[in-house]
Design a protein around this motif. Structure first.
Motif, PDB file in Angstrom:
ATOM      1  N   ASP A  16      32.544  43.726  55.085  1.00 42.68           N
ATOM      2  CA  ASP A  16      31.113  43.809  54.787  1.00 42.68           C
ATOM      3  C   ASP A  16      30.890  43.327  53.356  1.00 42.68           C
ATOM      4  O   ASP A  16      30.958  44.105  52.402  1.00 42.68           O
ATOM      5  CB  ASP A  16      30.626  45.253  54.952  1.00 42.68           C
ATOM      6  N   ILE A  17      30.609  42.042  53.207  1.00 47.65           N
ATOM      7  CA  ILE A  17      30.438  41.444  51.881  1.00 47.65           C
ATOM      8  C   ILE A  17      29.217  42.030  51.171  1.00 47.65           C
ATOM      9  O   ILE A  17      29.230  42.241  49.962  1.00 47.65           O
ATOM     10  CB  ILE A  17      30.306  39.912  51.980  1.00 47.65           C
ATOM     11  N   LYS A  18      28.163  42.336  51.926  1.00 46.65           N
ATOM     12  CA  LYS A  18      26.962  42.890  51.307  1.00 46.65           C
ATOM     13  C   LYS A  18      27.238  44.260  50.693  1.00 46.65           C
ATOM     14  O   LYS A  18      26.699  44.598  49.635  1.00 46.65           O
ATOM     15  CB  LYS A  18      25.832  42.985  52.344  1.00 46.65           C
ATOM     16  N   MET A  19      28.078  45.065  51.342  1.00 54.74           N
ATOM     17  CA  MET A  19      28.409  46.366  50.784  1.00 54.74           C
ATOM     18  C   MET A  19      29.269  46.211  49.521  1.00 54.74           C
ATOM     19  O   MET A  19      29.132  46.992  48.574  1.00 54.74           O
ATOM     20  CB  MET A  19      29.128  47.236  51.817  1.00 54.74           C
ATOM     21  N   VAL A  20      30.131  45.221  49.511  1.00 58.10           N
ATOM     22  CA  VAL A  20      30.914  44.935  48.300  1.00 58.10           C
ATOM     23  C   VAL A  20      29.967  44.683  47.133  1.00 58.10           C
ATOM     24  O   VAL A  20      30.134  45.224  46.033  1.00 58.10           O
ATOM     25  CB  VAL A  20      31.843  43.713  48.500  1.00 58.10           C
ATOM     26  N   ARG A  21      28.938  43.869  47.385  1.00 58.22           N
ATOM     27  CA  ARG A  21      27.958  43.558  46.339  1.00 58.22           C
ATOM     28  C   ARG A  21      27.184  44.817  45.931  1.00 58.22           C
ATOM     29  O   ARG A  21      26.932  45.047  44.744  1.00 58.22           O
ATOM     30  CB  ARG A  21      26.992  42.483  46.839  1.00 58.22           C
TER      31      ARG A  21
END
Length: 255
Positions: A112-117
């Protein structure tokens, strides 16, 4: 509610097992797991239409972020230390970095790239305001209060924003601010005055955030009543502790 208590205990045990590293366990105290923050994260992810395993991964990840931040707070800044204290400082830094690596590992599994951000933004904001609190000596009380609140709540604000849960965000701010200010009151009661807040300011502000927290809980924004009951119990437990300290201090001063 008993099922939720068991679930929370299982999550805490899983966290403790993940956090164990033979070398760190030998040389450093076990990292503290904030059970109230764990409960808040469970309440947030309870709203999500996700599998239990994915929810668990998100919760574990966010807790690793919190624990890594808390661990780095324990790094001493004294200029004059002996060799043993120097080693302790270095190990504490490494422990924080190790716990950070755990949440990166879990996030990579979720993909989940958005959660990383989202988490990266929270970490950046928290560290910026820690720097303000530690190194800027001319801050006025509203600025100090604002930075303290961001340090305590930013992770939960960003996670709740990520899932568009405005009421959970508002409650997290009120509850965690109340808890932190209650801790400041505890320090005052024990003669450990580390903040510029007066006891009157802390008492009045604690009352405001307690009432706001209770009001939000009573609004029924939580899907499961078990979460409302547990969070209400924690609020009143902290409140009772505050009242006990106040009564004890009053008695001692009267002797």
């Amino acid at each position: 509610m008993q099922d939720l208590v068991v679930h929370l205990a299982k999550l805490k045990k899983d966290l403790e097992e993940k956090l164990e590293h033979p070398f760190l366990v030998k040389h450093l105290p076990s990292p503290k797991i904030d059970e109230d923050k764990l409960l808040l994260l469970c309440a947030i992810f309870d709203e999500m239409d996700l599998s239990d395993e994915v929810k668990r991964s998100y919760i574990m990840t966010a807790m690793f972020v919190q624990i890594a931040l808390d661990t780095h707070d324990n790094v001493t800044t004294n200029l004059h230390i002996n060799s043993e204290e120097f080693v302790q400082r270095q190990l504490t830094v490494l422990a924080g970095d190790y716990f950070s690596g755990l949440y990166y590992l879990l996030l990579s599994e979720i993909e989940d790239i958005k959660m990383v951000r989202t988490l990266a933004m929270a970490i950046k904001e928290i560290n910026e305001h820690k720097i303000r609190l530690y190194h800027e000596h001319n801050l006025n009380l509203p600025s100090i209060m604002n930075s303290l609140q961001i340090v305590e709540t930013s992770l939960f604000q960003h996670v709740a924003n990520h899932f568009k849960l405005n009421s959970h965000k508002a409650f997290s701010i009120d509850f965690l601010t109340y808890k932190r200010l209650s801790h400041e009151k505890f320090q005052h009661a024990n003669g450990i005055v580390r903040s510029p807040f007066t006891i009157n300011y802390l008492t009045e502000t604690c009352n405001v955030y307690f009432e706001k927290s209770v009001s939000l809980l009573n609004s029924g924004f939580l899907r499961r009543s078990a979460f409302r009951e547990l969070l209400s119990d924690r609020l009143h437990s902290i409140r009772f502790h505050d009242a006990f300290l106040h009564e004890k201090k009053t008695v001692e001063e009267g002797l």
